[in-house]
Design an enzyme around this catalytic site. Sequence first.
Site, PDB file in Angstrom:
ATOM      1  N   GLU A  84      33.447  38.869  29.887  1.00  0.00           N
ATOM      2  CA  GLU A  84      33.851  40.184  30.014  1.00  0.00           C
ATOM      3  C   GLU A  84      34.930  40.338  28.910  1.00  0.00           C
ATOM      4  O   GLU A  84      36.092  40.826  29.020  1.00  0.00           O
ATOM      5  CB  GLU A  84      34.950  40.238  31.504  1.00  0.00           C
ATOM      6  CG  GLU A  84      33.933  40.037  32.590  1.00  0.00           C
ATOM      7  CD  GLU A  84      34.560  40.575  33.864  1.00  0.00           C
ATOM      8  OE1 GLU A  84      35.621  41.325  34.069  1.00  0.00           O
ATOM      9  OE2 GLU A  84      33.989  40.014  34.935  1.00  0.00           O
ATOM     10  N   GLU A 106      37.875  36.778  41.187  1.00  0.00           N
ATOM     11  CA  GLU A 106      39.077  37.068  41.060  1.00  0.00           C
ATOM     12  C   GLU A 106      39.829  36.835  42.842  1.00  0.00           C
ATOM     13  O   GLU A 106      40.273  37.738  43.264  1.00  0.00           O
ATOM     14  CB  GLU A 106      39.018  38.688  40.993  1.00  0.00           C
ATOM     15  CG  GLU A 106      38.592  39.007  39.700  1.00  0.00           C
ATOM     16  CD  GLU A 106      38.587  40.498  39.310  1.00  0.00           C
ATOM     17  OE1 GLU A 106      39.027  41.390  40.099  1.00  0.00           O
ATOM     18  OE2 GLU A 106      37.984  40.707  38.325  1.00  0.00           O
TER      19      GLU A 106
END
Length: 384
Positions: free
Chosen positions: A264, A159
Amino acid sequence: MKRVLILLPLACVLFISCLGGQNLSGNNMKDAFKDKFMIGAALNQSQYKGDDIHAVNIIKKHFNTIVAENCMKSEKLQPKEGHFFFDDADKFVAFGLENNMFIVGHTLIWHSQAPAWFFVDDKGFDVSREMLIERMKNHITTVVTRYKGKVHGWDVVNEAILDDGSWRRSKFYEIIGEEYIKLAFEFAHQADPDAELYYNDYSMAHEGKRNGTINMVKKLQEEGIRIDGIGMQGHMIMEFPSYEAFEQSIIAFSELGVKVMITELDLSILPSPHATAGANIADTSDYENKLNPYTKELPEDVLRNWEERYHGFFSLFLKHHDKISRVTLWGVTDGDSWKNNWPVKGRTDYPLLFDRNYQPKPLVQRIMQEAYKHQAEDLLVKGK
Ligand code: G3I
């Protein structure tokens, strides 16, 4: 000719049984998807420690790859400088090895869940660039070396890019600059030259994030830095992303010559608080009911829409199986999911493939049928 004679009837049997909706509940996802991609889940403590035996049974039966949901984050592994805590991560890795699974380490460098000490000196001021690089190197080297040859792939950086494609102004970025990405990959590669190294991020269907990620990966590649794959976190909601935008990113990432991984994965069934906040809601309890509407049961039509959307994503993954190496669910059963506490705490969500009673949802059988249909079609094509 001999091969055709053997393969064709087999393919037909498979094909017909799938189209006939034969009950495949005796089968498992890892076999169903075996020629397409690995299928896995993020594990929590009670799973890799073996306490949640019903979840363990599901994991062993259906999955061939695992990732640590929390125990390998830097805050857990190195809560104090130089004091490493490996007990949980060791158990997680042992679980994967015992069950012959492809083990993914998550995550070496992430702005979130990093311990506060990482970025400051003993007076609380930001550390120098050199010091932060040294701490990064020490953390990555210690962790990756410990699991050398055992953890097969690492989410090296998580991220780092915002939805508009610009750099996230994390402490890593502020203190080191964008070079921290390259350094993290280099340190990981030095510690285990055989491990696969990934960049992992959410909202990858956004055009800005897609382009930002592509630019970053291209630059790493031009500089000769090893990067094996891009993880597209799949935290889906009913309204976002579109199949088209997600597909565009799968294709664009794969054109970089790296593996694409759906990491995820979960699909929240609950309304987005942003959308609900704008609605005309009379009082707080009304608002709470609107945000958390399915505490007792799920209406048939809501469930049907959720299942259709999930199925659509799996169809997309199967369509692009030549680009996708792994699909990993972010949890095993609905009861474990982080979505019950985010973006609103204490809701009842239904984002995974197994329900709170450890039962596979009907969707599991549907996606396995879809996978077997693909297997049969492949055999027919090969047989021609
Ligand atoms: O460790 C404490 C535990 O001691 C305590 O009993 C418990 C009580 O609430 O809290 C525990 O910590 C929580 C931890 O999850 C374990 O359940 C943290 O408060 C909570 O913040 C943490 O949330 C995790 C989150 O990352 C932040 O690290 C979620 O489980 C995890 O699913 C989530 O995963 C992230 C990925 O790593 C990166 N991509 C986004 C994804 C979702 O946020």
